[in-house]
Enzyme design. Sequence first.
Site: not given
Ligand code: AMP
Length: 396
Positions: A35, A198, A354, A377
Amino acid sequence: MFAIDSYSFKEKHALIRVDFNVPFNAHGEITDDTRIKAALPTIKKILNDGGSVTLMSHLGRPDGTPNAKYSLKPIAQHLEVLLNLKVKFVDDCIGTKALEAKTSLNFGEVLLLENLRFYKEEENGELMFARDLASGMDVYINDAFGTAHRAHASTSIIAELFPQSKFFGYLMENELKAMDRVLHQSQSPSVAIIGGAKVSSKIEIIENLLSSVETIIIGGGMAFTFIKAKGITVGKSLVENDHIETALKIMKVATDKGVELLLPVDSVNASEFSNDAQINTTPIDKIPDNMMGLDIGPKTIELFDTIIRSSKTILWNGPMGVFEMSNFSKGTLEIAQSIAKATASGSFSLVGGGDSVAAINKFNLSSKISYVSTGGGAMLEYMEGKELPGVTAIRK
Ligand code: AMP
């Protein structure tokens, strides 16, 4: 007037909002200076023109009170090394001492003010505080993309005090150009690859992208909510049951708009959420009841690769699997490599968020991507179609 390139800062005292919110280790050493480095082009432009630079930033969450743990002083020392130039530091960001330091600055000199968040007025967006920050300054530049989605005193309120002399710094300008290239000027064929844990945190970005790209690829944990919504059982895989309806709605809108929405066709499954779990690979509709999908399978990689390699505009946000564990990182790595190959043959690629940025860095591919966003964000909100106060304040 937004572009600093078309302006001469000769004999101007410039106030720049930067994002120096960098991580430190237990010994007080900066562990990642990305940064700080990202702000250098703007600082150098002002100095080369013959102006002076006063920098302001937040660091951590001191919650409105001075706290030595969150002092910016070590950053002034680090900046000195990067610029090869003396960087002055003042242990306050407003008041007599700060004003004196700002106004006694000679052209060609750099000053860093103490942490803005030592005052609660910063996050409260108070005009009087913004006035104090602005005093003695000729121009205001916002180069803090990481906080552009916050209506704080130093990021948006202050801009109205410089109606004729407010600018985006180079970093801000580049971030906005990259995102607009996907949202508003995408070259066809265009694809957005959305992954992560999610679906609930990605609904708005997917909805907005349905108006901007021709194909949306969904991977990672969130894909299972879509797959279950199609009536397929997914074993113990991550599913947000309260968002099955959302997934159905997104799929319907995609069909109505003629956007292709691609889901995984096979899956690497594990008996538990662990790198040492028992593993198998199955078609997506054959995941055993006692297993969970933690990565996309080889057929999915092939399918996604074909689409990515034939796309001219590519956005990637969110990993395809649990890439932090070596047994489930292949899908994310292969997709990152497909994007790098497409970029090498002339496509435009933007990676943000991230975890996808962490993945790109882990695989040493950042130099092979057209633009890697610095704002988690802020990027997500802009891609969701929301107004960022820090951007609007300069544009209006
Ligand atoms: P996000 O912050 O929503 O972009 O999610 C990122 C996180 O999703 C990472 O830490 C991954 O380990 C997790 N992730 C990716 N694929 C899966 C999966 N199939 N099941 C559970 N966690 C996952």
